[in-house]
Design an enzyme around this catalytic site. Structure first.
Site, PDB file in Angstrom:
ATOM      1  N   HIS A   1       0.814  -1.228   0.000  1.00 56.75           N
ATOM      2  CA  HIS A   1       0.000   0.000   0.000  1.00 56.75           C
ATOM      3  C   HIS A   1       0.844   1.272   0.000  1.00 56.75           C
ATOM      4  CE1 HIS A   1      -3.839  -2.173   1.624  1.00 56.75           C
ATOM      5  NE2 HIS A   1      -3.204  -2.874   0.715  1.00 56.75           N
TER       6      HIS A   1
ATOM      7  N   GLU B   1     -13.336   2.195  -4.117  1.00 60.66           N
ATOM      8  CA  GLU B   1     -14.074   3.459  -4.153  1.00 60.66           C
ATOM      9  C   GLU B   1     -13.528   4.417  -5.199  1.00 60.66           C
ATOM     10  OE1 GLU B   1     -14.010   5.277  -0.286  1.00 60.66           O
ATOM     11  OE2 GLU B   1     -15.036   3.599   0.673  1.00 60.66           O
TER      12      GLU B   1
ATOM     13  N   TYR C   1     -13.445 -11.765   4.317  1.00 63.80           N
ATOM     14  CA  TYR C   1     -13.061 -12.715   3.281  1.00 63.80           C
ATOM     15  C   TYR C   1     -14.014 -13.888   3.137  1.00 63.80           C
ATOM     16  CZ  TYR C   1      -8.871 -10.213   2.175  1.00 63.80           C
ATOM     17  OH  TYR C   1      -8.014  -9.250   1.745  1.00 63.80           O
TER      18      TYR C   1
END
Lengths: 382, 382
Positions: free
Chosen positions: A157, A251, A272
Site C-alpha cells: 500500500h 471506491e 473474506y
C-alpha cells in the site's frame, strides 16, 4: 542495444509457419457505444506500473522492479534509462508512477514516485517522489521533492499516482501501508493521505492544514486506503481518485481540501468469508464514496476521456481494474454516475495496471504480468 | 370459496413423504449488507401485476387477466372481488396497478389502472384509472377518473403505476403504446406521459401545461417509453420512475413538472444485433436519465426502502426486474447513485413484476408467471 518486444519477435519467428498459427495483433470488439480495435503494441514488460506520453509520441513506462523505459508505439522498448533513484522493490513496492512537468517541452523535467528506504540507516520505507531532467538515455539533477513519513516496515500500500492540478500543484496519492491503517485518520503522518505540493517540494500556502500544529502541512485529504488512481475532472478541475477497498469496497472519491474519506473507520468492504465486517459504512463528518464496487474489481488508475476519437465516451470516467481484468466505463452526467459498462474483460482479460489517453485520442493500457506484460492501444475499429 | 395456494396445498399433500422431499418454503441468502430469508407465502397466481397492503395486513393483488384478489400472508387467496371494471386483457393489457386512497381508513377507496376499450363503439383502447369503494368482496360506486387519449389499437406499453404525492395528487404513469412512440414528444395525447390529477379526476391548477392550448392539462412530464415503476422519494417528495428502454436503455428518471425525458428522440437502447441504433443519447432541452441499464434488465416497479428491518438498506432504491429475474438495490447518497447490487437472482430467479414494502418493514415481491406466480416475503434471516 534496443530490444524489440516479445510479440514482434514472435511475428518474425512464426512468419514461416502456417498462416493459422500467426499471432493476432488486433482484435475488434463491440461495446455499447463504439466498435473498437484492441492492438497489442509492445510486450515483454515486467510489472509495468506507470506510463506517460512524451511530446515525441513515445511513452515513458516504469517497471516496478526499478527500471524506466522509453517505449515507442512500434513496440521498441529502450534499455533502462540511467540514474533512476534506487527503489525498494519488494512486493507492492518499487518504481511506481511517472509523469511529466506541465512545462516539460521547455524544461525536460519528469517526476517519479517510488518506495524509498530510510535514508539514515534506519529501517522501513515510504513513498517518495523525485524530479529529474530527462537527458537522452539518462536522468540528470535528480532531486527528491517528497518523502512520506514515517518510514515504516511494510511492503504494501504505497499508492501512488502523480497528477498536476490545473494551477500547477502536484498531487501525490498514498497508501495506508496496510498494517498502519489506523494512521489514515491521523494527520501527523502520510499513511492513507493525498498530498499537495508545488513541483519543487514546497507547501502551497492554502493547503488545508497549514495552520495546524498537529498536522503535516502537505496533506490535502485523508482517510484513504490505497490510492492507485488519480485524474483531474476536465470541467470542475477537481481531483478524482480511485482507492482499493479491502475485500470489496473499492471506491471512487472526489478528493477535496481537508476532507476525511473515512478509512478505516467506515468502509463498504466485506470480510473474506463474505460476511459483513464490523466496521461502519458511514463515519460522522467523513465523505461517503462517490461510487463503489462490491466485490472489488481492484481499481488501479483512472482517466477522464476527452479526446475526439470516441465521441460517445467524452466526459466518461475510465477505471482500470487488476482483479477485474477489465476497464470500467463510468458514464457521467456532470459529476453524477448514470451507468457503468464493463469493457475488454474478454478482449484483454488481463490485470490492467495503468490507463492513459494518448495525444492521438486513443486509449492506452498496460497490463500487469511478471514477464509478458503488454502495452495495448484501443482505437476505433475501421 | 377461498382457495389456498398451490404451495400450501403441496405442503399438506407431501407431509407424509420422507423429510428430504418436503418442499422448502424459506431460503436464506447473504447479501452485501444483510442476511435475508426468502419466503414464498402464496402461489398459484396468474400474471399478478400490482399489489398494495390493506390496513388489515392483507394485500390486494391484481391479475392481468382482470381479477382482483385479497391475499393473506398465510397464503389464502380470495375469490375475485366483484364489480371490477372490464379490461382489455390482451398481451400487456389488462388489470394493472392497484393502490389505496391516502384516507382509505376512513373512505375505503381504492384506485385501479387498466386497459380500457373505446367507450363509443370505436376501436382501440387506452389506460384508464377507476376509483371505487372496497366493500367486503365487492367494489361499489366505481367511477372512471382518468381515460388516456386517444384510444389506440395496440396491446403493448400501457404503463402503469399509481402513486400519491405527499400533497395528495395522484400520479399515473403511462406507456407510448409502442407503435405510437413518436407521440411521446407531443403534448396533445397521453402516450409516453406521466399524468398528475386529483383523486376525483380534476386537474391541479399548478400542472405545468394548464395554460397551453396545444397541450393536455393532465400531463406532468413527457418523452417516456413505458413507465412501469413509480415511487415518491422519502426526503425530496419527488416522483421517481422506472421505464423500459428498447433493447437496452432501461432508465430511472426523476419526473419533474413539464420536463421532457427524450424518448424516442434520445435513448441508450441498442439494436437487437447489438449494434448502436441511429438515435441520439442526448436531446437538447431534455433530461438525461438519472441512471440506466444496458442491456435491459426489464424494470418493473420500484420502491424506496424506509423500514427498520433492514437498517443498512434505508434510503436505498429497489428496482424489480422482469428479464433480469432479480431486484436491483441502488445505494443512494441523497439522490446520487453510489452503487448497484443485484439481489435474489439465484434465490428467486423469476420475472418480478411488483415490489412493495410491507407495513411490517419486510419487502414483498410478486413474480410474473401464467399459472404459478408467487407472493414472496423477504425478511432478515434469524
Amino acid at each position: 542495444m534496443m530490444k524489440k518486444t516479445v510479440l514482434a519477435t514472435a511475428i518474425l519467428t512464426l512468419s514461416q509457419l502456417p498462416t493459422a498459427l500467426a499471432p493476432v495483433a488486433a482484435e475488434e470488439v463491440s461495446t455499447e457505444r463504439h466498435k473498437v480495435s484492441i492492438n497489442t503494441l509492445a510486450s515483454g514488460l515486467s510489472h509495468p506500473w506507470g506510463m506517460t506520453f512524451l511530446p515525441s509520441g513515445d511513452l515513458l513506462i516504469t517497471e516496478r522492479g526499478g527500471d524506466l523505459h522509453k517505449v515507442s508505439l512500434d513496440g521498441t522498448i529502450s534499455d533502462p534509462i540511467k540514474n533512476v533513484p534506487e527503489v525498494v522493490a519488494e512486493r507492492q513496492g518499487g518504481l511506481l508512477d511517472v509523469t511529466l512537468d506541465p512545462d516539460f517541452a521547455n524544461n525536460n523535467m519528469i517526476y517519479l514516485s517510488y518506495s524509498e528506504a530510510a535514508q539514515d540507516g534506519g529501517t522501513g520505507n515510504s513513498t517518495a517522489v523525485a524530479r529529474a531532467e530527462l537527458a537522452g538515455d539518462s536522468l540528470q539533477n535528480v532531486e527528491v521533492i517528497f518523502r512520506g513519513v514515517p518510514k515504516y516496515e511494510s511492503n504494501a500500500h504505497f499508492g501512488s499516482r502523480l497528477v498536476f492540478s490545473p494551477e500547477g500543484h502536484l498531487f501525490i496519492t498514498l497508501g495506508d501501508r496496510y498494517s498502519a491503517m489506523d494512521d489514515a485518520q491521523l494527520l501527523d503522518n502520510h499513511h492513507g493521505k493525498v498530498v499537495r505540493i508545488w513541483p519543487d517540494g514546497s507547501v502551497p500556502e492554502d493547503n488545508p492544514f497549514v495552520d495546524r500544529d498537529d498536522a503535516l502541512d502537505t496533506i490535502w485529504s485523508y482517510g484513504h486506503r490505497n490510492v492507485q488512481g488519480a485524474a483531474i475532472h476536465p470541467q470542475t478541475g477537481e481531483l478524482w481518485i480511485s482507492e482499493h477497498g479491502p475485500k470489496g469496497g473499492d471506491e471512487i472519491n472526489i478528493s477535496l481540501a481537508g476532507e476525511n474519506y473515512g478509512w478505516p473507520e467506515a468502509t463498504y468492504g466485506v470480510d473474506y468469508d463474505g460476511t459483513i465486517i464490523s466496521k461502519k459504512t458511514h463515519l460522522e463528518g467523513a465523505k461517503q464514496p462517490h461510487y463503489y464496487w462490491v466485490p472489488s474489481i481492484a481499481t488501479s488508475d483512472i482517466i477522464f476521456y476527452t479526446g475526439d476519437k470516441f465521441p460517445d465516451w467524452q466526459g466518461d470516467l475510465f477505471v482500470a481494474a487488476l482483479r477485474g481484468s477489465h476497464v470500467a466505463r463510468i458514464d457521467l452526467e456532470g459529476e453524477r454516475v448514470m451507468h457503468e459498462e464493463t469493457l475488454f474483460d474478454e478482449a484483454i482479460g488481463k490485470r490492467i495496471r495503468d490507463i492513459e489517453q494518448g495525444p492521438d485520442g486513443y486509449i492506452y493500457v498496460i497490463t500487469d504480468q511478471p514477464k509478458d506484460a503488454e502495452l495495448i492501444q484501443i482505437k476505433p475499429a475501421n
